[in-house]
Write a protein that holds these residues in place. Sequence first.
Motif, PDB file in Angstrom:
ATOM      1  N   HIS A  34      10.970  15.691  21.607  1.00  0.00           N
ATOM      2  CA  HIS A  34      11.054  14.368  22.212  1.00  0.00           C
ATOM      3  C   HIS A  34      11.545  14.486  23.663  1.00  0.00           C
ATOM      4  O   HIS A  34      10.946  13.928  24.583  1.00  0.00           O
ATOM      5  CB  HIS A  34      12.006  13.499  21.394  1.00  0.00           C
ATOM      6  CG  HIS A  34      11.985  12.051  21.766  1.00  0.00           C
ATOM      7  ND1 HIS A  34      12.549  11.096  20.995  1.00  0.00           N
ATOM      8  CD2 HIS A  34      11.482  11.383  22.827  1.00  0.00           C
ATOM      9  CE1 HIS A  34      12.394   9.905  21.547  1.00  0.00           C
ATOM     10  NE2 HIS A  34      11.750  10.064  22.673  1.00  0.00           N
ATOM     11  N   THR A  35      12.626  15.235  23.861  1.00  0.00           N
ATOM     12  CA  THR A  35      13.172  15.415  25.200  1.00  0.00           C
ATOM     13  C   THR A  35      12.196  16.161  26.100  1.00  0.00           C
ATOM     14  O   THR A  35      12.013  15.813  27.267  1.00  0.00           O
ATOM     15  CB  THR A  35      14.519  16.169  25.137  1.00  0.00           C
ATOM     16  OG1 THR A  35      15.383  15.459  24.262  1.00  0.00           O
ATOM     17  CG2 THR A  35      15.158  16.283  26.507  1.00  0.00           C
ATOM     18  N   THR A  36      11.534  17.183  25.557  1.00  0.00           N
ATOM     19  CA  THR A  36      10.553  17.949  26.328  1.00  0.00           C
ATOM     20  C   THR A  36       9.368  17.074  26.729  1.00  0.00           C
ATOM     21  O   THR A  36       8.903  17.133  27.873  1.00  0.00           O
ATOM     22  CB  THR A  36      10.070  19.168  25.521  1.00  0.00           C
ATOM     23  OG1 THR A  36      11.202  19.956  25.159  1.00  0.00           O
ATOM     24  CG2 THR A  36       9.080  20.001  26.301  1.00  0.00           C
ATOM     25  N   ALA A  37       8.884  16.253  25.802  1.00  0.00           N
ATOM     26  CA  ALA A  37       7.763  15.353  26.108  1.00  0.00           C
ATOM     27  C   ALA A  37       8.159  14.344  27.176  1.00  0.00           C
ATOM     28  O   ALA A  37       7.390  14.066  28.108  1.00  0.00           O
ATOM     29  CB  ALA A  37       7.299  14.640  24.841  1.00  0.00           C
ATOM     30  N   PHE A  38       9.370  13.796  27.071  1.00  0.00           N
ATOM     31  CA  PHE A  38       9.837  12.839  28.076  1.00  0.00           C
ATOM     32  C   PHE A  38       9.941  13.503  29.444  1.00  0.00           C
ATOM     33  O   PHE A  38       9.495  12.948  30.450  1.00  0.00           O
ATOM     34  CB  PHE A  38      11.197  12.251  27.670  1.00  0.00           C
ATOM     35  CG  PHE A  38      11.764  11.334  28.708  1.00  0.00           C
ATOM     36  CD1 PHE A  38      11.327  10.027  28.801  1.00  0.00           C
ATOM     37  CD2 PHE A  38      12.709  11.781  29.612  1.00  0.00           C
ATOM     38  CE1 PHE A  38      11.830   9.177  29.783  1.00  0.00           C
ATOM     39  CE2 PHE A  38      13.217  10.948  30.584  1.00  0.00           C
ATOM     40  CZ  PHE A  38      12.779   9.643  30.667  1.00  0.00           C
ATOM     41  N   PHE A  39      10.544  14.686  29.484  1.00  0.00           N
ATOM     42  CA  PHE A  39      10.697  15.405  30.750  1.00  0.00           C
ATOM     43  C   PHE A  39       9.341  15.683  31.389  1.00  0.00           C
ATOM     44  O   PHE A  39       9.130  15.396  32.566  1.00  0.00           O
ATOM     45  CB  PHE A  39      11.461  16.714  30.537  1.00  0.00           C
ATOM     46  CG  PHE A  39      11.442  17.600  31.746  1.00  0.00           C
ATOM     47  CD1 PHE A  39      12.268  17.330  32.826  1.00  0.00           C
ATOM     48  CD2 PHE A  39      10.576  18.676  31.826  1.00  0.00           C
ATOM     49  CE1 PHE A  39      12.241  18.133  33.958  1.00  0.00           C
ATOM     50  CE2 PHE A  39      10.546  19.478  32.941  1.00  0.00           C
ATOM     51  CZ  PHE A  39      11.372  19.216  34.015  1.00  0.00           C
ATOM     52  N   ALA A  40       8.421  16.245  30.605  1.00  0.00           N
ATOM     53  CA  ALA A  40       7.103  16.610  31.144  1.00  0.00           C
ATOM     54  C   ALA A  40       6.337  15.381  31.622  1.00  0.00           C
ATOM     55  O   ALA A  40       5.779  15.375  32.729  1.00  0.00           O
ATOM     56  CB  ALA A  40       6.302  17.362  30.089  1.00  0.00           C
ATOM     57  N   MET A  41       6.321  14.351  30.797  1.00  0.00           N
ATOM     58  CA  MET A  41       5.593  13.131  31.156  1.00  0.00           C
ATOM     59  C   MET A  41       6.180  12.509  32.427  1.00  0.00           C
ATOM     60  O   MET A  41       5.442  12.157  33.358  1.00  0.00           O
ATOM     61  CB  MET A  41       5.685  12.147  29.990  1.00  0.00           C
ATOM     62  CG  MET A  41       4.970  10.848  30.200  1.00  0.00           C
ATOM     63  SD  MET A  41       5.056   9.764  28.759  1.00  0.00           S
ATOM     64  CE  MET A  41       6.757   9.257  28.830  1.00  0.00           C
ATOM     65  N   SER A  42       7.481  12.421  32.483  1.00  0.00           N
ATOM     66  CA  SER A  42       8.139  11.812  33.630  1.00  0.00           C
ATOM     67  C   SER A  42       7.976  12.648  34.897  1.00  0.00           C
ATOM     68  O   SER A  42       7.645  12.115  35.959  1.00  0.00           O
ATOM     69  CB  SER A  42       9.620  11.619  33.309  1.00  0.00           C
ATOM     70  OG  SER A  42      10.287  11.023  34.380  1.00  0.00           O
ATOM     71  N   ALA A  43       8.192  13.946  34.799  1.00  0.00           N
ATOM     72  CA  ALA A  43       8.103  14.820  35.980  1.00  0.00           C
ATOM     73  C   ALA A  43       6.697  14.818  36.568  1.00  0.00           C
ATOM     74  O   ALA A  43       6.522  14.680  37.783  1.00  0.00           O
ATOM     75  CB  ALA A  43       8.522  16.238  35.609  1.00  0.00           C
ATOM     76  N   ILE A  44       5.700  14.949  35.717  1.00  0.00           N
ATOM     77  CA  ILE A  44       4.317  15.038  36.196  1.00  0.00           C
ATOM     78  C   ILE A  44       3.846  13.694  36.760  1.00  0.00           C
ATOM     79  O   ILE A  44       3.291  13.634  37.863  1.00  0.00           O
ATOM     80  CB  ILE A  44       3.386  15.532  35.080  1.00  0.00           C
ATOM     81  CG1 ILE A  44       3.716  16.997  34.758  1.00  0.00           C
ATOM     82  CG2 ILE A  44       1.923  15.383  35.472  1.00  0.00           C
ATOM     83  CD1 ILE A  44       3.076  17.524  33.501  1.00  0.00           C
ATOM     84  N   LEU A  45       4.074  12.616  36.004  1.00  0.00           N
ATOM     85  CA  LEU A  45       3.587  11.313  36.465  1.00  0.00           C
ATOM     86  C   LEU A  45       4.307  10.831  37.720  1.00  0.00           C
ATOM     87  O   LEU A  45       3.672  10.349  38.657  1.00  0.00           O
ATOM     88  CB  LEU A  45       3.698  10.282  35.344  1.00  0.00           C
ATOM     89  CG  LEU A  45       2.741  10.473  34.175  1.00  0.00           C
ATOM     90  CD1 LEU A  45       3.011   9.452  33.077  1.00  0.00           C
ATOM     91  CD2 LEU A  45       1.292  10.377  34.637  1.00  0.00           C
ATOM     92  N   VAL A  46       5.627  10.957  37.757  1.00  0.00           N
ATOM     93  CA  VAL A  46       6.367  10.525  38.955  1.00  0.00           C
ATOM     94  C   VAL A  46       6.011  11.413  40.136  1.00  0.00           C
ATOM     95  O   VAL A  46       5.781  10.933  41.244  1.00  0.00           O
ATOM     96  CB  VAL A  46       7.897  10.531  38.700  1.00  0.00           C
ATOM     97  CG1 VAL A  46       8.662  10.426  40.006  1.00  0.00           C
ATOM     98  CG2 VAL A  46       8.276   9.393  37.786  1.00  0.00           C
ATOM     99  N   GLY A  47       5.964  12.720  39.912  1.00  0.00           N
ATOM    100  CA  GLY A  47       5.689  13.648  41.004  1.00  0.00           C
ATOM    101  C   GLY A  47       4.312  13.493  41.620  1.00  0.00           C
ATOM    102  O   GLY A  47       4.157  13.537  42.836  1.00  0.00           O
TER     103      GLY A  47
END
Length: 115
Positions: A34-47
């Motif tokens: 869950h934490t990994t999915a949130f991190f990846a989704m947030s980092a890629i989309l925001v970046g």
Amino acid sequence: MLALLIDWLLAGLIASVLTGRPMWAGGNDYSLMHTTAFFAMSAILVGLVGSTIGHRLCGLRVAPVRDSKTYDGSPGLLAGIIRSLLICLVIPAVVFDRERRGLHDLAAKTIVVRR
């Protein structure tokens, strides 16, 4: 807060699919996913795009802060990674300055603005 909740729920759904466990079942493997999915989704989309799905639904975007105080473009992948990593640590996201920018935004040199 609503945008963060939406993103957290979406990451939970992704983690449920990947682990084969429902969100309410919990467990160490689910929590890590869950934490990994949130991190990846947030980092890629925001970046790369400048907003997560939650930001879009709430009419927000994350913009880089330049010296001229213009808020154009996307923050870049490194800023997205820094920002997402600090959000996952929670404390930097709840500590903010007079402009209501959290430590995660200050470290990544970003600001959340209306679209």
